[in-house]
Design a protein around this motif. Structure first.
Motif, PDB file in Angstrom:
ATOM      1  N   THR A 130     -48.521  12.037  14.117  1.00 55.86           N
ATOM      2  CA  THR A 130     -49.941  11.785  13.862  1.00 55.86           C
ATOM      3  C   THR A 130     -50.821  12.583  14.820  1.00 55.86           C
ATOM      4  O   THR A 130     -52.031  12.584  14.689  1.00 55.86           O
ATOM      5  CB  THR A 130     -50.288  10.290  14.017  1.00 55.86           C
ATOM      6  N   ILE A 151     -45.763   4.344   5.769  1.00 56.97           N
ATOM      7  CA  ILE A 151     -47.151   4.637   5.394  1.00 56.97           C
ATOM      8  C   ILE A 151     -47.958   3.330   5.358  1.00 56.97           C
ATOM      9  O   ILE A 151     -49.168   3.334   5.615  1.00 56.97           O
ATOM     10  CB  ILE A 151     -47.228   5.375   4.021  1.00 56.97           C
ATOM     11  N   PHE A 154     -50.256   2.198   8.307  1.00 60.64           N
ATOM     12  CA  PHE A 154     -51.534   2.887   8.563  1.00 60.64           C
ATOM     13  C   PHE A 154     -52.627   2.222   7.732  1.00 60.64           C
ATOM     14  O   PHE A 154     -52.384   1.819   6.590  1.00 60.64           O
ATOM     15  CB  PHE A 154     -51.422   4.368   8.160  1.00 60.64           C
ATOM     16  N   ALA A 159     -54.003   6.357   6.281  1.00 65.19           N
ATOM     17  CA  ALA A 159     -52.871   6.748   5.428  1.00 65.19           C
ATOM     18  C   ALA A 159     -53.257   7.985   4.616  1.00 65.19           C
ATOM     19  O   ALA A 159     -52.464   8.930   4.474  1.00 65.19           O
ATOM     20  CB  ALA A 159     -52.484   5.595   4.515  1.00 65.19           C
TER      21      ALA A 159
END
Ligand code: AVI
Length: 319
Positions: A130, A151, A154, A159
């Motif tokens: 990230t 995912i 997030f 995301a």
């Protein structure tokens, strides 16, 4: 590109924030990674075995989509168990690039893969995908692999930003991504409140890590694991709750907690297939095949970056 924050910076900032919150990426030190591996074997935690069964069943079709001589980049690779099913089905995989924040864990898994796939180049990268990941030029058609419904950890905007970031690395390639689906809240509740208390230990390890690494003095018996499904946002929320009024020192800084105060540690968003495809489209992908189990608990999506320049949206904080 954002600089990678340290555990100390994030932890102290998270305790000062209101509501108090620590990003879930900090769960995964050595002890946390081992606890997460145990979670994945629990009877209540359906995502891992469901996704493994989907990979086992459909790996030949997935490998055919990748084509011969492809490269797999796995984001958050951990023990690299799932990718083995893909590598076995692929025609002459060119290179495997596991990326993980936990370096020691990554090296062990990479050594095991080299032993089992002597012709495969394995290039582990200890990085935060990230924030500070720099990938080498592709060695073949580049396929991103992001299993486990990570995912879901997030926030939706983050995301979307992360998918867009992946898309920037995958031009001409594709992304294979695991996504947990919306389902009976009782099934979800059990998955995050297992009978053996492994998820509780995983959550509390965040405080144990602060004790080990930041000289904190959390008394773990005075904190409780809390996880529940929040239907409005379609997410599991995980918190650590203070069992009493207490003062804790972290890196020499005092922090006061009342009984019932929460330290938020994780969101785990659940999606419908269509809802996730809409998110992927907004991030510049063209959704392709979707594989789900008969009970529609879990999904694997094949996404290809849309040709042309990637769509731009305001920068999101992905941590
Ligand atoms: C890694 N991630 C997808 C897991 C999840 O289900 O959100 C982390 C986890 N937290 C509690 N149990 C598992």
């Amino acid at each position: 590109m954002a600089a990678a924050a340290t555990f100390a910076d994030d932890f102290l900032a998270g305790l000062r924030a209101r509501p108090r919150a620590i990003a879930p990426k900090w769960f995964y030190d050595q002890a946390g990674s081992e606890l997460f591996e145990r979670i994945c074997t629990l009877p209540e935690y359906y995502p891992t075995r469901t996704e493994l069964a989907l990979l086992d069943q459909h790996a030949p079709e997935m490998a055919a989509r990748m084509g011969a001589g492809a490269e797999i980049v796995e984001f958050g690779a951990g023990a690299s168990v799932k990718v083995r099913l893909l590598l076995q089905a692929m025609r002459t995989p060119r290179r495997f690039v596991p990326v993980d924040i936990s370096g020691a864990h990554l090296q062990r898994a990479a050594a095991a893969l080299r032993r089992d796939h002597p012709g495969l180049e394995v290039l582990p990268l200890a990085a935060d995908f990230t924030a500070d990941l720099v990938l080498p030029p592709p060695a073949g058609r580049r396929i991103g692999f992001f299993p486990g419904s990570s995912i879901g950890n997030f926030e939706p905007a983050a995301a979307e930003a992360l998918l867009r970031r992946f898309g920037g690395w995958l031009a001409g390639g594709a992304l294979l991504i695991g996504v947990d689906l919306i389902k009976d809240p009782d099934v979800l509740h059990a998955a995050y409140n297992d009978a053996l208390g492994v998820t509780a230990a995983f959550n509390l390890n965040l405080l144990a890590r602060a004790n080990r690494e930041l000289g904190a003095d959390f008394d773990l018996t005075q904190w409780a694991h809390s996880a529940f499904y929040q239907p409005q946002h379609r997410r599991i929320e995980m918190h650590l709750m203070s069992r009493r009024r207490q003062r804790v020192q972290v890196a020499g800084v005092p922090f006061d907690f009342d009984e019932g105060d929460s330290l938020h540690t994780e969101h785990s968003y659940k999606y419908s297939v269509e809802g996730f495809q809409a998110l992927a489209r907004r991030a510049g992908f063209v959704p392709g095949a979707v594989w789900t189990d008969a009970a529609r608990r879990f999904s694997l999506h094949w996404l290809e970056p849309a040709p042309g320049p990637a769509p731009t949206t305001p920068q999101e904080d992905m941590a």
